[in-house]
Every structure is written in C-alpha cells, then in structure tokens.
Design an enzyme around this catalytic site. Structure first.
Site, PDB file in Angstrom:
ATOM      1  N   GLN A 148       0.191  -0.838   3.131  1.00 25.42           N
ATOM      2  CA  GLN A 148       0.716  -1.384   1.873  1.00 25.42           C
ATOM      3  C   GLN A 148       1.316  -0.312   0.963  1.00 25.42           C
ATOM      4  O   GLN A 148       1.947  -0.638  -0.041  1.00 25.42           O
ATOM      5  CB  GLN A 148      -0.394  -2.113   1.106  1.00 25.42           C
ATOM      6  CG  GLN A 148      -0.863  -3.378   1.810  1.00 25.42           C
ATOM      7  CD  GLN A 148      -1.923  -4.081   0.998  1.00 25.42           C
ATOM      8  OE1 GLN A 148      -3.089  -3.731   1.064  1.00 25.42           O
ATOM      9  NE2 GLN A 148      -1.536  -5.058   0.186  1.00 25.42           N
ATOM     10  N   GLY A 176      -8.570  -4.554  -3.153  1.00 28.08           N
ATOM     11  CA  GLY A 176      -8.490  -3.807  -1.897  1.00 28.08           C
ATOM     12  C   GLY A 176      -7.065  -3.397  -1.614  1.00 28.08           C
ATOM     13  O   GLY A 176      -6.121  -4.000  -2.136  1.00 28.08           O
ATOM     14  N   CYS A 217      -2.767 -11.234  -2.220  1.00 29.90           N
ATOM     15  CA  CYS A 217      -2.442  -9.953  -1.591  1.00 29.90           C
ATOM     16  C   CYS A 217      -1.447  -9.211  -2.472  1.00 29.90           C
ATOM     17  O   CYS A 217      -0.456  -9.800  -2.906  1.00 29.90           O
ATOM     18  CB  CYS A 217      -1.838 -10.214  -0.213  1.00 29.90           C
ATOM     19  SG  CYS A 217      -1.390  -8.705   0.654  1.00 29.90           S
ATOM     20  N   LEU A 218      -1.711  -7.922  -2.724  1.00 30.11           N
ATOM     21  CA  LEU A 218      -0.820  -7.142  -3.585  1.00 30.11           C
ATOM     22  C   LEU A 218       0.588  -7.031  -3.001  1.00 30.11           C
ATOM     23  O   LEU A 218       1.550  -6.812  -3.728  1.00 30.11           O
ATOM     24  CB  LEU A 218      -1.396  -5.738  -3.821  1.00 30.11           C
ATOM     25  CG  LEU A 218      -2.668  -5.662  -4.665  1.00 30.11           C
ATOM     26  CD1 LEU A 218      -3.179  -4.228  -4.722  1.00 30.11           C
ATOM     27  CD2 LEU A 218      -2.439  -6.201  -6.071  1.00 30.11           C
ATOM     28  N   HIS A 265      -9.731  -8.985   5.155  1.00 31.96           N
ATOM     29  CA  HIS A 265      -8.333  -9.011   4.705  1.00 31.96           C
ATOM     30  C   HIS A 265      -7.672  -7.642   4.926  1.00 31.96           C
ATOM     31  O   HIS A 265      -6.573  -7.559   5.468  1.00 31.96           O
ATOM     32  CB  HIS A 265      -8.297  -9.401   3.217  1.00 31.96           C
ATOM     33  CG  HIS A 265      -6.930  -9.454   2.615  1.00 31.96           C
ATOM     34  ND1 HIS A 265      -6.333 -10.623   2.197  1.00 31.96           N
ATOM     35  CD2 HIS A 265      -6.013  -8.480   2.373  1.00 31.96           C
ATOM     36  CE1 HIS A 265      -5.120 -10.356   1.737  1.00 31.96           C
ATOM     37  NE2 HIS A 265      -4.905  -9.058   1.818  1.00 31.96           N
ATOM     38  N   GLU A 266      -8.361  -6.572   4.522  1.00 34.71           N
ATOM     39  CA  GLU A 266      -7.764  -5.237   4.624  1.00 34.71           C
ATOM     40  C   GLU A 266      -7.656  -4.777   6.079  1.00 34.71           C
ATOM     41  O   GLU A 266      -6.671  -4.147   6.464  1.00 34.71           O
ATOM     42  CB  GLU A 266      -8.549  -4.216   3.785  1.00 34.71           C
ATOM     43  CG  GLU A 266      -8.630  -4.522   2.290  1.00 34.71           C
ATOM     44  CD  GLU A 266      -7.298  -4.881   1.637  1.00 34.71           C
ATOM     45  OE1 GLU A 266      -6.243  -4.390   2.088  1.00 34.71           O
ATOM     46  OE2 GLU A 266      -7.313  -5.677   0.690  1.00 34.71           O
ATOM     47  N   HIS A 293      -4.689  -6.135   7.696  1.00 33.11           N
ATOM     48  CA  HIS A 293      -3.473  -5.361   7.379  1.00 33.11           C
ATOM     49  C   HIS A 293      -3.243  -4.261   8.415  1.00 33.11           C
ATOM     50  O   HIS A 293      -2.103  -3.962   8.766  1.00 33.11           O
ATOM     51  CB  HIS A 293      -3.595  -4.692   6.005  1.00 33.11           C
ATOM     52  CG  HIS A 293      -3.115  -5.553   4.867  1.00 33.11           C
ATOM     53  ND1 HIS A 293      -1.816  -5.988   4.743  1.00 33.11           N
ATOM     54  CD2 HIS A 293      -3.764  -6.047   3.786  1.00 33.11           C
ATOM     55  CE1 HIS A 293      -1.692  -6.717   3.640  1.00 33.11           C
ATOM     56  NE2 HIS A 293      -2.863  -6.763   3.043  1.00 33.11           N
TER      57      HIS A 293
HETATM   58 ZN    ZN Z   1      -3.296  -7.813   1.366  1.00 32.28          ZN
END
Ligand code: ZN
Length: 166
Positions: A53, A48, A92-93, A134-135, A138
C-alpha cells in the site's frame, strides 16, 4: 529523527495485485520502513497498513486497532492457526469510500519477525484478527474489492475518478 509519512497507493494500482516477496532479514532499512509505515497508518487514521500500500512489494505489515492501543509491526507474517467466524464491515486505505461486510476467522495465531529479527507469535481475536487477515491478504495481492462483481468494480473506479476530477 524525522519519520516520513509515505504516500498511500490507491486501487487499481498494479502493485496492490502483486504477491509480495518475503524479507530475508530485518535490517535497519526495514526497521525504518516499519516506522514510516506506522506513521503513515496513523496519519491516515487507519488500523492497519501493508507494504504494497506504500508501493513496496514486501511482506511487511503494521497494525494498531487503537482500542486497546498497541502498535504491531511484523515482517513475513503468516497465519498458523485460525478458528471460528466473525463478520465485520471492512474498509481499506487503498480503496477510499468503499466498505464491505466480510466473513473472517474470529481468532487467529500469527507468526512472523519483529523489529529485532526475532520470531514472534501473536494471538488475536475480534477486530485485531480481522485486521491481520485483511493486511496479510494485501501481501498476497488480495483486495477487499475483489469480492464484488467486475461490473461493480468498474462502477467504483468510474465514481472515484470522477470524484477526483471534480
Ligand atoms: Zn487494505
């Protein structure tokens, strides 16, 4: 058409802490952004990605949990119902080399706009439900790493900075 891979913003970049703004209309520019975000997510091998991000403070997310493979690109996503509880070890990226076991809702229903600017609803459970939560976090400037102590966060930043230099 060439779809660009974008640079992923890393913690502690301030854009990750901002509350992202809603999108008024899904224009061709937003559709391009959705495709670039999908490409970026795949190239980083994530499940995701949220627009903050890639440095864009707008309420846009892409998700593909791979099993089963299904690309979801959704604008102004909102959780309209949630039930149950699930625990998942999340990464998380934007926060390399960090994972945290999180308690999430096991099932969620998400409403938002698709690429055609149409209102859609998606029901999700398991990893897909976790990814949505999660997204969407963000988009509200909430990060996985906010759930540990500030001392531990400082140690993480030190470790990452050191690793980047070496
Ligand atoms: Zn993340």
């Amino acid at each position: 058409m060439i779809v660009l891979v974008m640079q992923i913003v890393k913690y502690p970049s301030p854009v990750l802490k901002q509350k992202a703004l809603p999108v008024e209309k899904v224009t061709p520019e937003i559709v391009s952004l959705l495709d670039e975000m999908a490409e970026t997510m795949y190239s980083a091998q994530g499940v995701g990605l949220a627009a903050p991000q890639v440095g864009i403070s707008k309420r846009i997310i892409v998700i593909d949990i791979r099993e089963p493979a299904r690309l979801i690109q959704i604008v102004n996503p909102e959780i309209i119902s949630a039930e149950g509880e699930i625990e998942w070890e999340e990464g998380c990226l934007s926060i390399p080399e960090f994972t945290l076991k999180m308690k999430r809702k096991a099932k969620v229903k998400v409403r938002g706009l698709n690429k055609d600017n149409k209102l859609i609803e998606i029901e999700a459970e398991g990893l897909l439900a976790v990814a949505f939560q999660h997204e969407i976090d963000h988009l509200d400037g909430k990060l996985l790493i906010d759930n540990i102590s500030s001392l531990k966060r400082e140690l993480y930043v030190k470790k990452i900075k050191k690793a980047a230099i070496l």
